[in-house]
Scaffold this active site. Structure first.
Site, mmCIF file in Angstrom:
data_model
loop_
_atom_site.group_PDB
_atom_site.id
_atom_site.type_symbol
_atom_site.label_atom_id
_atom_site.label_comp_id
_atom_site.label_asym_id
_atom_site.label_seq_id
_atom_site.Cartn_x
_atom_site.Cartn_y
_atom_site.Cartn_z
ATOM 1 N N HIS A 72 0.841 -1.203 0.000
ATOM 2 C CA HIS A 72 0.000 0.000 0.000
ATOM 3 C C HIS A 72 0.872 1.248 0.000
ATOM 4 C CE1 HIS A 72 -4.204 -1.540 1.268
ATOM 5 N NE2 HIS A 72 -3.577 -2.419 0.531
ATOM 6 N N TYR A 201 -9.360 5.896 7.378
ATOM 7 C CA TYR A 201 -9.537 6.204 8.798
ATOM 8 C C TYR A 201 -10.513 7.369 8.879
ATOM 9 C CZ TYR A 201 -5.218 3.591 9.872
ATOM 10 O OH TYR A 201 -4.268 2.619 10.023
ATOM 11 N N PRO A 293 -4.547 0.424 18.540
ATOM 12 C CA PRO A 293 -4.216 0.001 17.175
ATOM 13 C C PRO A 293 -4.335 1.096 16.113
ATOM 14 C CG PRO A 293 -6.307 -0.951 17.895
ATOM 15 C CD PRO A 293 -5.761 -0.222 19.065
ATOM 16 N N LYS A 297 0.688 -0.028 14.926
ATOM 17 C CA LYS A 297 2.063 -0.131 15.403
ATOM 18 C C LYS A 297 2.366 -1.350 16.285
ATOM 19 C CE LYS A 297 3.918 3.303 13.437
ATOM 20 N NZ LYS A 297 3.607 2.682 12.154
ATOM 21 N N TYR A 384 3.851 6.624 10.065
ATOM 22 C CA TYR A 384 3.005 5.491 9.668
ATOM 23 C C TYR A 384 3.828 4.372 9.022
ATOM 24 C CZ TYR A 384 -1.260 3.094 8.244
ATOM 25 O OH TYR A 384 -2.273 2.165 8.106
HETATM 26 P P1 FAD Z 1 1.126 -12.004 21.514
HETATM 27 O O1 FAD Z 1 0.672 -12.010 20.107
HETATM 28 O O2 FAD Z 1 0.158 -11.655 22.575
HETATM 29 O O3 FAD Z 1 1.731 -13.435 21.814
HETATM 30 C C1 FAD Z 1 2.064 -13.854 23.110
HETATM 31 C C2 FAD Z 1 2.045 -15.369 23.166
HETATM 32 O O4 FAD Z 1 2.449 -15.789 24.471
HETATM 33 C C3 FAD Z 1 0.642 -15.928 22.953
HETATM 34 O O5 FAD Z 1 0.681 -16.934 21.964
HETATM 35 C C4 FAD Z 1 0.234 -16.452 24.321
HETATM 36 O O6 FAD Z 1 -0.625 -17.574 24.241
HETATM 37 C C5 FAD Z 1 1.586 -16.810 24.923
HETATM 38 N N1 FAD Z 1 1.580 -16.806 26.388
HETATM 39 C C6 FAD Z 1 0.923 -15.951 27.222
HETATM 40 N N2 FAD Z 1 1.156 -16.271 28.499
HETATM 41 C C7 FAD Z 1 1.981 -17.327 28.483
HETATM 42 C C8 FAD Z 1 2.576 -18.115 29.498
HETATM 43 N N3 FAD Z 1 2.354 -17.856 30.800
HETATM 44 N N4 FAD Z 1 3.361 -19.148 29.159
HETATM 45 C C9 FAD Z 1 3.592 -19.425 27.841
HETATM 46 N N5 FAD Z 1 3.049 -18.723 26.826
HETATM 47 C C10 FAD Z 1 2.256 -17.682 27.143
HETATM 48 N N6 FAD Z 1 -1.599 -4.425 16.233
HETATM 49 C C11 FAD Z 1 -1.543 -3.726 15.116
HETATM 50 O O7 FAD Z 1 -0.451 -3.303 14.742
HETATM 51 N N7 FAD Z 1 -2.681 -3.536 14.354
HETATM 52 C C12 FAD Z 1 -3.885 -4.032 14.720
HETATM 53 O O8 FAD Z 1 -4.873 -3.847 14.020
HETATM 54 C C13 FAD Z 1 -3.970 -4.772 15.919
HETATM 55 N N8 FAD Z 1 -5.140 -5.295 16.328
HETATM 56 C C14 FAD Z 1 -5.167 -5.973 17.513
HETATM 57 C C15 FAD Z 1 -6.376 -6.500 17.952
HETATM 58 C C16 FAD Z 1 -6.426 -7.196 19.158
HETATM 59 C C17 FAD Z 1 -7.747 -7.750 19.645
HETATM 60 C C18 FAD Z 1 -5.257 -7.346 19.942
HETATM 61 C C19 FAD Z 1 -5.307 -8.074 21.269
HETATM 62 C C20 FAD Z 1 -4.058 -6.836 19.471
HETATM 63 C C21 FAD Z 1 -4.003 -6.150 18.282
HETATM 64 N N9 FAD Z 1 -2.814 -5.615 17.803
HETATM 65 C C22 FAD Z 1 -2.779 -4.940 16.654
HETATM 66 C C23 FAD Z 1 -1.567 -5.807 18.512
HETATM 67 C C24 FAD Z 1 -0.766 -6.972 17.956
HETATM 68 O O9 FAD Z 1 -1.612 -8.030 17.667
HETATM 69 C C25 FAD Z 1 0.266 -7.332 18.999
HETATM 70 O O10 FAD Z 1 1.114 -6.207 19.164
HETATM 71 C C26 FAD Z 1 1.097 -8.573 18.660
HETATM 72 O O11 FAD Z 1 0.298 -9.723 18.717
HETATM 73 C C27 FAD Z 1 2.252 -8.703 19.643
HETATM 74 O O12 FAD Z 1 2.877 -9.936 19.472
HETATM 75 P P2 FAD Z 1 3.543 -10.672 20.699
HETATM 76 O O13 FAD Z 1 4.122 -11.915 20.127
HETATM 77 O O14 FAD Z 1 4.434 -9.736 21.416
HETATM 78 O O15 FAD Z 1 2.358 -11.011 21.713
#
Ligand code: FAD
Length: 393
Positions: A72, A201, A293, A297, A384
């Site tokens: 995009h 947006y 969101p 980011k 962005y």
């Molecule tokens: P996570 O994706 O949360 O992964 C963490 C992992 O650790 C999970 O698989 C979990 O099961 C595991 N875990 C948790 N506790 C334990 C434990 N005690 N022991 C072992 N494993 C464990 N970001 C954007 O940029 N744009 C968006 O549109 C957007 N929409 C979103 C919508 C929602 C509903 C949510 C919740 C988040 C959104 N985000 C968005 C944010 C983005 O999804 C996150 O920043 C991203 O998932 C971060 O990745 P992560 O691996 O750090 O954490």
């Protein structure tokens, strides 16, 4: 069990870190509380910065994204009867973003990890972190009823906002900064053609709306909703009507509607934990910070943390010098706070904060000012597409 780096969590942070470390010859084991299917079932982010795209290439997990992802070059801000396109490519000297769902990124990283025959323990229960201020950290967990211990050099806490890693940091050594917003996002995924080729947006007197997509046949739409709302309160019909009411008329007229295949409400929050290193334990991604969101980011910040941590770990194992690790927290936080600022600002600019007409006029003045000035549009575009990664020494 023994490994160099114990990674807690198989979300995008944990999987990307694991894959990069594997490429650098650094042995690692991932412990994940859930099943792979559960992890893949979470519909979340969809806009990838160039930095993340580059890292997926480096990790050897970019083939499908290159084929199926959509580049995009801009997006539109809609407000006060106006539509202003932010031309990302022109304003940033050629930079763009990639639209490719987090679910797909996760699936590709899982496949790459499987191909690398690297160990991931799914359904690891009661994960606990021990002795990370010593030179012999350990992680204990239960798998199929059996007590297990993973000995390691370092622990990477990639376990998201509700994970165990941040909670394991000593209370007197961690400081948290937080802002909770007085509304949420109701998101709907539908097998319909996106209403526009780029994201829209919308700031509207009824509240914020976002038109996004995953591919040519899969749309992702959001409307700002009350924190008291339940998904059951929102029939598909109510959702589509509300979305249409917040979009420019000619856009609403061509909106293709259909049954929702996923519908969820997410609260909006800004959060940062400092520092991100506690002895030999590091926090990565959502475990350390959350952004609303609005600026797309969250996932991208997780990727830049992984970039910094994988680089310092690589340098540490190549040189044997543990001091290189000490820069992780400061470098990561420098970029995180700028993304926190941008996400907070976009959220403040585009959402309805009560009925105060003064706040609404200030928002419109801000939108008018920024979109009418090239410097303003460039500021939005630069943030962005993603600010440059901090240089590791
Ligand atoms: P996570 O994706 O949360 O992964 C963490 C992992 O650790 C999970 O698989 C979990 O099961 C595991 N875990 C948790 N506790 C334990 C434990 N005690 N022991 C072992 N494993 C464990 N970001 C954007 O940029 N744009 C968006 O549109 C957007 N929409 C979103 C919508 C929602 C509903 C949510 C919740 C988040 C959104 N985000 C968005 C944010 C983005 O999804 C996150 O920043 C991203 O998932 C971060 O990745 P992560 O691996 O750090 O954490």
């Amino acid at each position: 069990m023994k490994t160099k780096v114990a990674i807690i969590g198989a979300g995008p942070s944990g999987l990307l870190l694991g894959q990069l470390l594997h490429k650098y010859g650094i042995d690692n084991v991932i412990l994940e509380a859930r099943t792979p299917e559960y992890v893949l079932g979470r519909i979340r982010a969809g806009v990838l910065e160039q930095g993340m795209v580059d890292m997926l290439h480096e990790a050897g997990a970019a083939e499908r994204m290159d084929r199926e992802g959509h580049v995009h070059e801009g997006f539109t801000l809609s407000f006060n009867g106006r539509e202003e396109r932010i031309d990302l490519k022109e304003l940033t000297g050629g930079k763009t973003v990639m639209v490719y769902g987090q679910t797909e990124v996760t699936r590709d990283l899982m496949d790459a990890r499987k191909a690398a025959v690297a160990v991931t323990v799914y359904e690891a229960e009661n994960v606990q972190l021990h002795d990370f201020y010593s030179d012999k950290p350990r992680v204990t967990f239960t798998k199929d009823g059996e007590e297990c211990t993973l000995e390691c050099d370092y622990i990477a806490g990639c376990d998201g906002f509700h994970g165990v890693s941040r909670k394991s940091a000593p209370a007197d050594k961690i400081k948290c900064f937080e802002r909770v917003y007085p509304f949420g996002w109701l998101g709907v995924l539908s097998r319909t053609r996106p209403v526009a080729p780029e994201l829209i947006y919308a700031n509207h007197e009824r509240g914020f709306a976002l038109c996004s997509m995953r591919n040519d046949h899969l749309s992702r739409y959001y409307v700002q909703c009350s924190l008291d709302d339940k998904v059951e309160d929102w029939s598909d019909e109510r959702f589509w009507n509300e979305l249409k009411a917040r979009l420019p008329e000619h856009v609403a007229a061509r909106l293709e509607t259909g049954p929702s295949i996923e519908k969820s409400i997410a609260p909006l929050r800004s959060f940062v934990a400092e520092p991100m290193q506690f002895g030999r334990m590091f926090l990565v991604g959502d475990a350390a910070h959350i952004v609303p969101p609005t600026g797309a980011k969250g996932l991208n910040l997780a990727a830049s943390d992984v970039h910094t941590l994988s680089t310092v770990l690589r340098k540490r194992y190549e040189s044997g010098d543990e001091n290189v690790l000490a820069q992780y927290s400061e470098l990561a936080l420098r970029r995180i706070w700028k993304a926190e600022r941008f996400s907070w600002w976009m959220t403040s600019l585009l959402h309805k904060f009560g009925d105060d007409p003064f706040t609404q006029r200030i928002q419109l003045a801000d939108l008018d000012y920024f979109t009418n000035s090239e410097a303003g549009r460039r500021t939005i575009a630069e943030n962005y597409v993603g600010l440059p990664y901090e240089k590791v020494h």
